[in-house]
Design an enzyme around this catalytic site. Structure first.
Site, PDB file in Angstrom:
ATOM      1  N   TRP A  36       0.823  -1.227   0.000  1.00 25.24           N
ATOM      2  CA  TRP A  36       0.000   0.000   0.000  1.00 25.24           C
ATOM      3  C   TRP A  36       0.851   1.269   0.000  1.00 25.24           C
ATOM      4  O   TRP A  36       0.305   2.373  -0.062  1.00 25.24           O
ATOM      5  CB  TRP A  36      -0.937  -0.005   1.215  1.00 25.24           C
ATOM      6  N   LYS A  37       2.144   1.114   0.126  1.00 25.74           N
ATOM      7  CA  LYS A  37       3.053   2.276   0.119  1.00 25.74           C
ATOM      8  C   LYS A  37       2.562   3.324   1.121  1.00 25.74           C
ATOM      9  O   LYS A  37       2.012   2.973   2.160  1.00 25.74           O
ATOM     10  CB  LYS A  37       3.175   2.856  -1.290  1.00 25.74           C
TER      11      LYS A  37
ATOM     12  N   HIS B 206      12.711  -2.664  -1.579  1.00 20.58           N
ATOM     13  CA  HIS B 206      11.878  -2.149  -2.678  1.00 20.58           C
ATOM     14  C   HIS B 206      12.646  -1.049  -3.409  1.00 20.58           C
ATOM     15  O   HIS B 206      13.385  -0.286  -2.787  1.00 20.58           O
ATOM     16  CB  HIS B 206      10.569  -1.599  -2.094  1.00 20.58           C
TER      17      HIS B 206
ATOM     18  N   GLU C 175      11.839   1.743  -4.477  1.00 24.18           N
ATOM     19  CA  GLU C 175      11.622   3.109  -3.955  1.00 24.18           C
ATOM     20  C   GLU C 175      12.480   3.357  -2.720  1.00 24.18           C
ATOM     21  O   GLU C 175      12.945   4.480  -2.495  1.00 24.18           O
ATOM     22  CB  GLU C 175      10.128   3.327  -3.652  1.00 24.18           C
TER      23      GLU C 175
ATOM     24  N   GLU D 140      11.087  -7.093  -9.560  1.00 25.49           N
ATOM     25  CA  GLU D 140      10.318  -5.890  -9.903  1.00 25.49           C
ATOM     26  C   GLU D 140      11.175  -4.987 -10.789  1.00 25.49           C
ATOM     27  O   GLU D 140      11.966  -4.177 -10.277  1.00 25.49           O
ATOM     28  CB  GLU D 140       9.945  -5.122  -8.638  1.00 25.49           C
TER      29      GLU D 140
ATOM     30  N   GLY E 220       4.494   1.070 -11.317  1.00 29.13           N
ATOM     31  CA  GLY E 220       3.626   2.252 -11.366  1.00 29.13           C
ATOM     32  C   GLY E 220       3.555   2.910 -12.736  1.00 29.13           C
ATOM     33  O   GLY E 220       3.087   4.042 -12.853  1.00 29.13           O
TER      34      GLY E 220
ATOM     35  N   GLY F 280       1.342  -2.933  -6.333  1.00 29.67           N
ATOM     36  CA  GLY F 280       1.222  -1.617  -5.728  1.00 29.67           C
ATOM     37  C   GLY F 280      -0.168  -1.041  -5.972  1.00 29.67           C
ATOM     38  O   GLY F 280      -1.118  -1.326  -5.236  1.00 29.67           O
ATOM     39  N   GLY F 281      -0.299  -0.242  -7.017  1.00 34.56           N
ATOM     40  CA  GLY F 281      -1.540   0.489  -7.304  1.00 34.56           C
ATOM     41  C   GLY F 281      -2.803  -0.355  -7.238  1.00 34.56           C
ATOM     42  O   GLY F 281      -3.800   0.049  -6.629  1.00 34.56           O
TER      43      GLY F 281
HETATM   44  C1  PEP Z   1       5.288  -2.009  -6.357  1.00 35.81           C
HETATM   45  O1  PEP Z   1       5.358  -0.898  -5.892  1.00 35.81           O
HETATM   46  O2  PEP Z   1       5.871  -2.945  -5.803  1.00 35.81           O
HETATM   47  C2  PEP Z   1       4.544  -2.203  -7.599  1.00 35.81           C
HETATM   48  C3  PEP Z   1       4.702  -3.306  -8.252  1.00 35.81           C
HETATM   49  O3  PEP Z   1       3.707  -1.165  -7.974  1.00 35.81           O
HETATM   50  P1  PEP Z   1       2.621  -1.224  -9.184  1.00 35.81           P
HETATM   51  O4  PEP Z   1       1.872  -2.507  -9.041  1.00 35.81           O
HETATM   52  O5  PEP Z   1       1.768  -0.024  -8.955  1.00 35.81           O
HETATM   53  O6  PEP Z   1       3.399  -1.164 -10.461  1.00 35.81           O
END
Ligand code: PEP
Length: 253
Positions: free
Chosen positions: A12-13, A97, A99, A169, A175, A236-237
């Site tokens: 959920w960040k 991650h 980020e 990832e 995102g 994520g989203g």
């Molecule tokens: C994530 O942040 O790990 C991710 C995969 O984001 P999203 O699904 O939004 O691309």
């Protein structure tokens, strides 16, 4: 052939207040009640962990955190340790991650310390790796991933790594709405599995779940999950809305 229970994990960040997190968790617990052999996990922000743990209880959705600090306790203002996450009800923790690596200075070394701390406390680390767009264009994908995996797992023994989960990832897919193609994902996942076999042994490599993350949506989850070496998704989203995320968890239906 090894059976690996698929894991659909939501990150959920920095989204949702405590009330919003509780409400989404409540909806999700109901929608994921019968997920056909698929394990589900959500990672809310730290502030919502304990309240969401209460909502999830012993139900089908597991709780995870998005980060930890590698010391167990001490004068480390603003940090949260692995034993604290366990006490809040977490079973999983996302580590490394992109980020965190990009905005918060995390390195292969800090990631390594964090994985060790998670394992010490009995948490399952979800160890994230991935190449940038520039690295992919420069044909460096495999060398970048090789280094991230070797450094991230440095000093950790085979016996320690049973709970390990990996997440591939690609940074360019997070995102952006531009997921890796099935061929790109399968090629990297097979590479990571063979690297684990080389570093440890075939049994570990066959049992570790390797999740794919990067723009996973209801429209592409089935083709990704059909790949031989993809054992789940880090999302994520599409994990923020219970209805959408439950479609991912229920991808087999
Ligand atoms: C994530 O942040 O790990 C991710 C995969 O984001 P999203 O699904 O939004 O691309």
């Amino acid at each position: 052939m090894q059976q690996r229970t698929p894991l659909i994990a939501g990150n959920w960040k920095m989204h949702k207040t405590v009330d919003q997190a509780r409400e989404t968790a409540r909806q999700l617990a109901a929608l994921a009640a019968d997920a056909d052999g698929v394990e589900a996990m959500i990672a809310p922000p730290f502030t919502a962990l304990a309240p969401v743990a209460e909502v999830l209880g012993q139900g089908p959705v597991r709780l995870g955190a998005q980060n930890l600090f590698h010391e167990d306790e001490g004068a480390f203002t603003g940090e949260v340790s692995a034993p604290m996450l366990v006490s809040a009800g977490c079973r999983y923790v996302i580590i490394g991650h992109s980020e965190r690596r990009q905005y918060f200075g995390e390195t292969d070394r800090t990631v390594n310390l964090k994985i060790a701390a998670a394992l010490r406390a009995g948490l399952r680390p979800i160890f994230c790796i991935g190449e940038s767009e520039t690295e992919r264009e420069a044909q460096k994908t495999f060398s970048v991933l090789d280094k991230q995996v070797r450094k991230g797992l440095e000093g950790l023994s085979l016996a320690q790594l049973t709970p390990l989960v990996m997440a591939y990832e690609p940074v360019w897919a997070i995102g952006t709405g531009k997921a890796a193609s099935p061929q790109q994902a399968q090629e990297v996942h097979a590479f990571v599995r063979s690297l684990l076999a080389e570093m440890y042994d075939t049994a570990l490599a066959q049992s570790v779940r390797i999740l794919y993350g990067g723009s996973v949506k209801p429209a592409n989850v089935r083709e990704l999950m059909a790949l031989a070496d993809v054992d789940g998704a880090l999302v994520g989203g599409a994990s923020l809305d219970a209805g959408t995320f439950s479609q991912l968890i229920n991808y087999r239906k």
